[in-house]
Write a protein that holds these residues in place. Structure first.
Motif, PDB file in Angstrom:
ATOM      1  N   ASP A 237       8.493  42.756  11.966  1.00 14.40           N
ATOM      2  CA  ASP A 237       7.430  43.775  10.036  1.00 14.40           C
ATOM      3  C   ASP A 237       8.910  43.477   9.661  1.00 14.40           C
TER       4      ASP A 237
ATOM      5  N   LYS B 204       6.507  52.604   5.126  1.00 16.90           N
ATOM      6  CA  LYS B 204       5.511  51.195   4.176  1.00 16.90           C
ATOM      7  C   LYS B 204       6.601  49.806   4.665  1.00 16.90           C
TER       8      LYS B 204
ATOM      9  N   THR C 244       5.784  45.215   6.067  1.00 22.43           N
ATOM     10  CA  THR C 244       4.700  44.198   6.122  1.00 22.43           C
ATOM     11  C   THR C 244       4.827  44.254   7.335  1.00 22.43           C
ATOM     12  N   ARG C 245       3.627  43.619   7.800  1.00 22.50           N
ATOM     13  CA  ARG C 245       3.662  43.291   9.204  1.00 22.50           C
ATOM     14  C   ARG C 245       3.630  42.080   9.347  1.00 22.50           C
ATOM     15  N   VAL C 246       4.147  41.650   9.469  1.00 18.92           N
ATOM     16  CA  VAL C 246       4.092  39.495   9.255  1.00 18.92           C
ATOM     17  C   VAL C 246       3.148  38.957  10.568  1.00 18.92           C
TER      18      VAL C 246
ATOM     19  N   GLY D 295       2.378  37.635   5.590  1.00 20.77           N
ATOM     20  CA  GLY D 295       2.234  39.575   6.325  1.00 20.77           C
ATOM     21  C   GLY D 295       1.662  40.467   5.447  1.00 20.77           C
ATOM     22  N   ARG D 296       1.315  41.092   5.709  1.00 20.88           N
ATOM     23  CA  ARG D 296      -0.411  42.390   5.235  1.00 20.88           C
ATOM     24  C   ARG D 296       0.862  43.210   5.436  1.00 20.88           C
ATOM     25  N   ALA D 297       0.551  44.249   3.771  1.00 20.57           N
ATOM     26  CA  ALA D 297       1.283  45.254   3.522  1.00 20.57           C
ATOM     27  C   ALA D 297       0.272  46.897   5.147  1.00 20.57           C
TER      28      ALA D 297
ATOM     29  N   SER E  23       7.139  35.920   2.095  1.00 19.75           N
ATOM     30  CA  SER E  23       5.827  37.077   2.610  1.00 19.75           C
ATOM     31  C   SER E  23       5.499  35.607   3.759  1.00 19.75           C
TER      32      SER E  23
ATOM     33  N   TYR F 221      11.723  35.495   3.674  1.00 19.16           N
ATOM     34  CA  TYR F 221      11.634  36.617   3.413  1.00 19.16           C
ATOM     35  C   TYR F 221      11.810  36.643   1.312  1.00 19.16           C
TER      36      TYR F 221
END
Length: 284
Positions: A45, A25, A27-29, A15-17, A222, A208
């Motif tokens: 997300d 804010k 994390t888009r998985v 995932g990216r922040a 993540s 997660y």
């Protein structure tokens, strides 16, 4: 009789922040490029922070068309309001399943100014013939999703049906066109979990908390694992245990054209959607 095929990892994604809404804010998985890999899922997300500045802006009024959103709260409280006059408070353990259909304009705003806000939002595509159905949604409290004890842990069924340790467990969400399976699985340290998932469903596993092993591959916190075809799923938790989401759904195998909060099958349909939104007809 041949042995059942166990699913293996074919792709591992970290995932990216990022941020969305009014600076929330998260994390888009996954989401955006290459949606056919996750068909029928479009985006996942994860949001989670105990810093109010990370979430207090929430998601002010915005539109959707052509798909479904599933919001699952682990901690915190979020208020949903939409143009249809619906109003619902999503609390820890609760789920909102929203079918945007032909169009909905809604907001999702935190109902707290301190403390932990944590959860997930999943986007699920709709088949072409159902994209223009009337918008609707279901708000369901935590007690609609009890945890079930299983060997080595517990799980919560949100959608679909699963056979585990001679038990048939079903979530309250059923009869959706993509036949979604949505499971929150908690495993104690060094525990094995085995189940069957229909071979025609695409399947994903998102860790997660903790770590797991699937076949010869490891997934850490993540990280998302995309699985190949098979009838069986086997997960082994690590030394610290694990909490994972198991997602599966029937692929639509239709063109996906996305423009922000709109998901249709062609560029022409997206252009019509934009005209409808600008003219006030999207949610008419």
């Amino acid at each position: 009789m041949s042995a059942l095929r166990t699913r293996q990892l074919v792709e591992k994604i970290a995932g990216r922040a990022t941020s969305d809404g009014d600076g929330v804010k998260l994390t888009r998985v996954f989401g955006g490029q290459g949606p056919e890999r996750f068909d029928p899922f479009l985006m996942l997300d994860e949001f989670g922070s105990d810093e109010a500045s990370d979430y207090i802006g929430g998601f002010p009024s915005h539109p959707h068309r052509g798909f479904e959103t599933v919001t699952y709260m682990l901690e915190g409280r979020m208020l949903h309001e939409d143009h249809l006059g619906n109003r619902g408070l999503l609390e820890p353990g609760g789920v909102q399943w929203m079918t945007a259909g032909r169009g909905i304009i809604h907001s999702e705003m935190p109902q707290q100014s301190s403390g932990l806000m944590r959860g997930f939002q999943l986007w699920i595509n709709l088949p072409a013939e159902q994209k223009m159905q009337p918008a609707s949604y279901q708000d369901m409290p935590a007690d609609a999703f009890p945890f079930h004890s299983i060997p080595g842990g517990q799980l919560k069924m949100i959608a679909g049906t699963l056979r585990v340790a001679n038990q048939t467990l079903s979530g309250p969400i059923q009869d959706k066109p993509t036949e979604p399976l949505y499971v929150d699985l908690h495993l104690e340290p060094n525990q094995a979990f085995d189940t069957s998932i229909a071979e025609y469903l695409n399947a994903l596993v998102y860790v997660y908390e903790g770590a797991v092993r699937i076949g010869e591959a490891d997934l850490q916190t993540s990280q998302l694992g995309r699985l190949d075809a098979g009838e069986q799923l086997s997960i082994l938790s690590g030394t610290g245990g694990a909490r994972v989401l198991i997602l599966a759904g029937k692929p639509l195998r239709e063109p996906v054209v996305q423009y922000g909060p709109f998901v249709m099958n062609s560029r022409e349909e997206i252009e019509q959607t934009l005209r409808d939104y600008r003219s006030g007809q999207l949610a008419g």
